[in-house]
Each structure stands twice: as C-alpha cells, then as structure tokens.
Scaffold this motif. Structure first.
Motif, short mmCIF file in Angstrom:
data_model
loop_
_atom_site.label_atom_id
_atom_site.label_comp_id
_atom_site.label_asym_id
_atom_site.label_seq_id
_atom_site.Cartn_x
_atom_site.Cartn_y
_atom_site.Cartn_z
N GLN A 1 14.14 14.99 35.52
CA GLN A 1 15.47 14.37 35.42
C GLN A 1 16.50 15.27 36.09
O GLN A 1 16.48 16.48 35.88
CB GLN A 1 15.84 14.19 33.94
N TYR B 1 17.91 11.89 25.13
CA TYR B 1 16.66 11.91 24.39
C TYR B 1 16.91 12.18 22.90
O TYR B 1 16.22 11.65 22.04
CB TYR B 1 15.72 12.98 24.96
N TYR C 1 6.62 2.78 29.61
CA TYR C 1 7.26 3.25 30.85
C TYR C 1 7.62 4.73 30.65
O TYR C 1 8.78 5.13 30.77
CB TYR C 1 8.53 2.44 31.19
N CYS C 2 6.60 5.54 30.35
CA CYS C 2 6.87 6.91 29.87
C CYS C 2 7.07 7.95 30.97
O CYS C 2 7.42 9.08 30.67
CB CYS C 2 5.76 7.35 28.92
N GLY C 3 6.84 7.59 32.25
CA GLY C 3 7.03 8.57 33.32
C GLY C 3 6.19 9.82 33.06
O GLY C 3 5.00 9.72 32.73
N THR C 4 6.81 10.98 33.20
CA THR C 4 6.06 12.23 33.00
C THR C 4 6.01 12.64 31.52
O THR C 4 5.71 13.79 31.20
CB THR C 4 6.70 13.37 33.83
N THR D 1 8.35 12.90 29.13
CA THR D 1 9.36 13.74 28.48
C THR D 1 9.82 13.15 27.14
O THR D 1 9.90 13.87 26.15
CB THR D 1 10.58 13.96 29.41
N GLU E 1 2.25 4.26 31.43
CA GLU E 1 2.97 4.45 32.70
C GLU E 1 2.05 4.05 33.84
O GLU E 1 0.84 4.29 33.79
CB GLU E 1 3.39 5.93 32.78
N VAL E 2 2.63 3.50 34.92
CA VAL E 2 1.80 2.98 36.02
C VAL E 2 1.39 4.06 37.03
O VAL E 2 0.36 3.93 37.69
CB VAL E 2 2.52 1.79 36.70
N ILE E 3 2.18 5.14 37.15
CA ILE E 3 1.86 6.12 38.21
C ILE E 3 0.94 7.22 37.67
O ILE E 3 1.28 7.95 36.72
CB ILE E 3 3.16 6.73 38.79
N LYS F 1 -0.30 -0.86 34.48
CA LYS F 1 0.94 -1.62 34.32
C LYS F 1 1.14 -1.92 32.84
O LYS F 1 0.21 -2.39 32.17
CB LYS F 1 0.82 -2.94 35.08
N ALA F 2 2.36 -1.68 32.38
CA ALA F 2 2.64 -1.88 30.96
C ALA F 2 2.28 -3.31 30.53
O ALA F 2 1.76 -3.53 29.44
CB ALA F 2 4.12 -1.61 30.68
N GLU F 3 2.51 -4.28 31.45
CA GLU F 3 2.25 -5.68 31.09
C GLU F 3 0.76 -5.95 30.89
O GLU F 3 0.38 -6.94 30.25
CB GLU F 3 2.86 -6.64 32.12
N ASP G 1 11.62 2.60 28.25
CA ASP G 1 12.55 3.18 29.23
C ASP G 1 12.15 2.63 30.60
O ASP G 1 11.61 3.35 31.44
CB ASP G 1 12.45 4.71 29.19
N PRO G 2 12.39 1.30 30.81
CA PRO G 2 11.87 0.65 32.02
C PRO G 2 12.66 0.98 33.28
O PRO G 2 13.77 1.50 33.19
CB PRO G 2 12.00 -0.84 31.68
N PRO G 3 12.09 0.64 34.46
CA PRO G 3 12.88 0.76 35.70
C PRO G 3 14.00 -0.28 35.70
O PRO G 3 14.12 -1.07 34.77
CB PRO G 3 11.86 0.48 36.80
#
Ligand code: SAM
Length: 453
Positions: free
Chosen positions: A283, A293, A312-315, A317, A333-335, A360-362, A381-383
C-alpha cells in the motif's frame, strides 16, 4: 447561441470523478479543468458537442470559499486534482460524494450518519513509492512526471506528496549519468539507457530502495552510483537495476539485478512486518492504511472465536491483521504472486491461523461454501468494479453475523450495499478514510450486520 472558442462566465457547481469542474451555460454541461465548486470563472469553449462542452480556464473571477494557494508548482502533472482546495474542504467534498452516491445508487436514505472522513494530520509526503520517468531535452537530462495525458516529461525539482529525500536521489542519479556518459531513454526511437528511477521507502524502518529501470542488460559503473547513494542518503539500503527492454508503458520489467544490498527492504503496518521488493505490491500510504485496517478490525469486532473470510485479499495484509484477533482467517485472491506473498507474510509474522486460496472469488467462495466452509464475519476489499454477484449471493447464504466492506469506489459500494440490504443485511456504520490527499479518491469502510440480529 454558444460557439467554439467563445469566452463565457461560468459558475462551477460540481466536480467530476476526475476532479474537473462542472458548470452550465444555457443548460449545457461544461467541464472546466481547474475549476472548483463555488468558483465563478471565465472560460474559453475548447470543444462543443451536442450534449456537453469542455472549456479552458482563463480567469477566476470570484474564487470558491475553499480555494487556497496549492503547495505544488508543477500543476501540469495533473496528479493532485484538488490541491487548490483547502484540506478541510477536500475532506468535506469526499464525505459529500460518499453520502450522495450511497443515496443515488444505493437508495440508502435511511443512512443516518456517514462519519466525517478520517484525514491525515500532515497531508503531504505521504507516498512511500515514487516512479520518475527519465528523458532528455536540449542535451539536458530531465526527470520528473508526465504532463497530464501525455508522455512529455515535466522536469520537476520536487513533489509535495513524495518524500523530500527523492530530490537528492534524483540529483545523485543525474550526476552519475553525466559523469559516466549514460543516456536517458527516448520512447520514440526506443534508444537510450535509463527509463525510470523508482524509489521505495519504509516509513517505519527508514529503509530506502532505489531501482534504476534500464533499456539495457548492463548498467555501466553501477557500483559508483551505489557508492554515491550510500555516502549521501541516510537509510539507503539497496540498489537494484531492473531490466525493461520492451516497447511498453509498463514501468518495470521482470529481471532484477541487485547492485548493492539485499534487493529488498522491510516495513511495518502496526506490528506486522512486510518485505518490499522492486516488483512486490505494498500500500502506498502506510499511515492511512493502518487507520483503514484498524477500522476494518474494529468493525469486525472479533473475540477470538470467529472464522473470517477475507475476500479479494491481495497480499493478505488485512487477513493478517484480522488473524491476530480471529480463530481462523481464509483469504481469497485471483493473483498467484499475491497469494505467495500472503503466505510468506504469514510465516514472517508467525501467523498460523490464516489460509489462502488462489482463484476468482466468484468461483472459490461458492465452492468453499459447498464444501462446508462458512464464516462468522466476512471482509471484502474488491477492485473498483466491486463484488461479483455470485460472491454477494454466497455471503447472503452463509449468513455471517457481520460484513465489513472496504471500498475504493463509492458507486460500486452503493450498488453492492443495496444488494445486501435487500437480502437481509443492514448498514450500521460508514467511515470514509482519506488515503490519497489532494486527489478525488476516497476509501470507505462499511459495517453491515444481519437485520434479524
Ligand atoms: C483493492 S485490492 C485488495 C487489496 C488487499 N486487501 C490488500 O490489502 O493487499 C483488490 C484485490 O482483488 C483482486 N481481484 C480482482 N479480481 C478478483 C477476482 N475476480 N477474484 C479474486 N480476487 C480478485 C486483485 O488482484 C486485488 O489484489
């Protein structure tokens, strides 16, 4: 009859999402860059279309009540759209935009109170990461920012949302380039060596990483640059050459050559430590990230017995923040690289009750629910495009006690709150947080709970 190039007096009544002023002339909407709500301006019509017009700001006849002298002298960069508004008024503007959007799109009339935006005590020098393009003009090296909407480099000596130390780093790199006869990259001919200077700074640790992005495999006398940085920049820890030989707007390439140090630095959010490398995501405003947070954690109201989904947790955090107070956290998380970093961050911080799923979360969230996983508290915490409806549908089926929604886009937040509101949840708290002072961006944390509880 309006005409192109005509000069008109206009009152600015609103701002677009990008921070352009909106006015009306004879009922036609006109967008005027640089206008602020409450300004009366003189503008030249630069484009006249059937449904709208754009105007060039010529003169401010009567300034808005909140207008101040912007601290920045390089406004052509276009990065800080609302810096001419006092910080207090910026925060009011952001709160109003959240209130209006929740009403207009979410139909959330019953929201009694959207809290005042949590701003920064010192809303400058807040970015921990900077990316400066490097070029050449009239035989001189120029380093700074792209002029808004172009790739022309504004030779900026300073930027008030970045740390001051960047100015010294830029001077040292320029000197090194001159002394060693190293050219700047030219986008048009795809020739020349240095494309960008990237800096990353650990705000808690004071650690500094400098990355030189090159259009070449080798960087001549790079050790001399490391030496100069080491001698002059307190906190300097590592110099990395990043190779990017592609014709692309993407700043960083995939290959990193460590010139000096470990090729990574450390920083903290609260008590959690994170490793920062040239390509890793972190961030950019760590001070407000912590505020955001902590708010999410407060709304999650964990006692230690809860199972939490961080979608949608990203890294990871937020997941790791929550894991300190929850029984178990599942991050989705997708990545894949982000999930790898989330797992590394858990190990690094000795956290054993967080588990991560890639996809994918879906797809993943409904599948986990089918397999018997469920949550007492859900954090999303979506895009910018918001949550997928399948994700929201599964949250509704799961019937968690609380949903904490962290959003970077009030419009999709409003749409998703409407869906959850129609399916058994009610909004309890809405807290906007200012992550990017002087821009139109606003982050919002919302607490929802079940209507039957
Ligand atoms: C706003 S960021 C969340 C950042 C995260 N909370 C953090 O602190 O690092 C949104 C995240 O959603 C991810 N994402 C986007 N679309 C997704 C999808 N369909 N399923 C799962 N994750 C997705 C993005 O890769 C990004 O990491």
């Amino acid at each position: 009859m309006l005409r192109e190039s005509g000069i008109y007096e206009v009152e600015i009544i609103d701002l677009t999402e990008k921070g352009e002023g909106i006015g009306k002339i004879d009922g036609l909407t006109i967008f005027i860059d640089g206008g602020l709500v409450g300004d009366k301006v003189k503008a030249k019509l630069s484009k006249l279309k059937k449904n709208y017009a754009t105007g060039e700001l010529l003169e401010i006849i009567t300034p808005s009540e909140g207008r101040v002298e912007a601290l920045c002298q390089y406004r052509e960069c276009g990065g800080c759209q609302i810096m001419s508004l006092s910080y207090e008024k910026q925060l009011e503007l952001k709160r109003n935009s959240v209130v209006q959007t929740l009403r207009r799109i979410g139909g959330l009339e019953e929201i009694v109170h959207v809290h005042a935006v949590i701003g920064m005590e010192y809303p400058y020098e807040y970015r921990n990461k900077a990316q400066f393009p490097v070029g050449e003009r009239g035989g001189e090296i120029v380093v700074g920012f792209y002029k808004k909407g172009t790739h022309d480099i504004v030779d900026a000596k300073s930027c008030c949302i970045h740390r001051k130390v960047n100015e010294q780093i830029i001077e040292i790199v320029k000197y090194y380039m001159k002394e060693n006869n190293i050219s700047a990259y030219d986008e048009k001919s795809h020739k020349g060596t240095i494309r960008h200077i990237v800096t990353k700074i650990g705000f808690t640790t004071g650690d500094i990483m400098v990355v030189i992005v090159t259009n070449s495999k080798k960087l001549k006398n790079a050790n001399l640059l490391a030496h100069a940085l080491n001698a002059n920049i307190p906190g300097f820890k590592t110099l990395v050459q990043n190779v990017n030989m592609d014709k692309t707007n993407v700043i960083l390439g995939k290959q990193n050559n460590i010139v000096y140090g470990e090729g990574k630095i450390t920083d903290y959010i609260g008590s959690l430590s994170f490793e920062i490398s040239p390509l890793s995501f972190f961030q950019v405003n760590p001070v407000q990230t912590r505020v955001l947070y902590e708010k999410a954690l407060e709304y999650a109201a964990l006692s230690g017995d809860e199972t939490v989904f961080d979608i949608y947790c990203g890294t990871g955090t937020i997941s790791l923040f929550l894991a300190q107070k929850a029984k178990h956290v599942y991050g989705i998380e997708v990545i894949q690289e982000a999930i790898d970093a989330a797992r590394e961050n858990s190990v690094r911080n000795g956290i054993q009750n967080a588990e991560f799923f890639t996809g994918k979360a879906e797809d993943v969230v409904p599948r986990l629910y089918e397999q018997g996983y469920t949550a007492d508290v859900v954090v999303v915490d979506p895009p910018r495009k918001g949550c997928d409806e399948k994700v929201l549908g599964t949250i509704v089926e799961m019937q968690p006690k609380r949903v904490v929604y962290v959003s970077c886009n009030p419009s999709t937040l409003a749409r998703d709150l409407k869906y959850l509101g129609e399916n058994g949840f009610k909004v309890k708290e809405v807290q906007p947080v200012d992550m990017f002072p002087h821009t139109m961006h606003v982050e919002t944390v919302v607490l929802m709970s079940r209507k039957d509880k």
